[in-house]
Design a protein around this motif. Sequence first.
Motif, PDB file in Angstrom:
ATOM      1  N   PRO A 106      25.236  20.168  60.653  1.00  0.00           N
ATOM      2  CA  PRO A 106      25.653  18.604  61.906  1.00  0.00           C
ATOM      3  C   PRO A 106      24.266  18.583  62.382  1.00  0.00           C
ATOM      4  O   PRO A 106      24.269  17.097  62.823  1.00  0.00           O
ATOM      5  N   ARG A 110      21.967  14.055  63.056  1.00  0.00           N
ATOM      6  CA  ARG A 110      21.136  13.730  64.347  1.00  0.00           C
ATOM      7  C   ARG A 110      19.867  12.636  64.107  1.00  0.00           C
ATOM      8  O   ARG A 110      19.282  12.450  65.194  1.00  0.00           O
ATOM      9  N   GLY A 142      31.131   9.576  64.483  1.00  0.00           N
ATOM     10  CA  GLY A 142      31.145  10.521  65.393  1.00  0.00           C
ATOM     11  C   GLY A 142      32.120  11.723  64.930  1.00  0.00           C
ATOM     12  O   GLY A 142      32.004  11.472  63.193  1.00  0.00           O
ATOM     13  N   ARG A 182      25.950  11.962  64.741  1.00  0.00           N
ATOM     14  CA  ARG A 182      26.270  12.622  66.099  1.00  0.00           C
ATOM     15  C   ARG A 182      25.522  12.213  67.121  1.00  0.00           C
ATOM     16  O   ARG A 182      24.855  10.907  66.891  1.00  0.00           O
TER      17      ARG A 182
END
Length: 292
Positions: A106, A110, A142, A182
């Motif tokens: 994840p 970002r 996403g 994200r």
Amino acid sequence: MTDKTSESRLVPASQDQRPSDLAVQARLRGLTPARVGLHRTGDSLATREILDFQLDHARARDAVHAALQPANLAASLRDLGWPVADFPVLALHSQAIDRRTYLQRPDLGRRLDEASASHLASFAPPNHAQSAYDLAIVVVDGLSALAVERHVSPLLTELASMLRNSWPSIHVAPFAIVEQGRVAVGDQVGMTLGASLVVVLIGERPGLSSPDSLGAYITWNPRPAITDAQRNCISNIRSEGLSYRDAAMRLVYYVRAAHRLAETGIALKDPNGDISQEVLDSPSEAVPGACS
């Protein structure tokens, strides 16, 4: 001795359900896509219910792994009729090189990859001005590209109309589309473009009854290390959830309130009741902190 509750559990549901019970179940199922009032066969769920569950589970998995088509989305965004003519649409990519990496890391979703960061920097304002734009809109795939492809264009169509009425002088940054992103990637985009406020439209984690739910995250003064406590969120934007019109009205409320307060997150409370009149009937010619 066996009590009545224990005895009722031994009776197959198909023999124990009264017409009134079935009517209540049918009514409940008509009010929500959630799994309520499921039909049973003996102690087990009916085959139809199991098959429906498996189908919804497959749809949710497909939504997670579906790829965004940025060229098609960019074309639709150019046709929205936003206040600034000839709007460029920036096609960007996170540091997650593919879907598998995105799901496993994840953190890589970002931040923009090097090529995208360089491309974005070419649109940065002179001398890194912090308030070159009142608003930046970042579209991110996403966890559901399906949500983005279905709902972003109609939502932004409503939003553009409302902003023209309530804040005709608003300065909006170029649209950005980020693949494998994200929520926090919008902070980098907004900061680089010199936007005082960023709205990230992102596909939410699919549920068994909602594989295409869109979320909107509103963040004042986007920058690294922003926490979720400093954001506001509008969730479940889709045909079966929060309508495009209602979501757009909430977005206008947050955009204007954030500029008045110079804050988002826990300091910016959710609107109470019907906000349609406030949003649609009170044009704002001068919002504190807005670009001139």
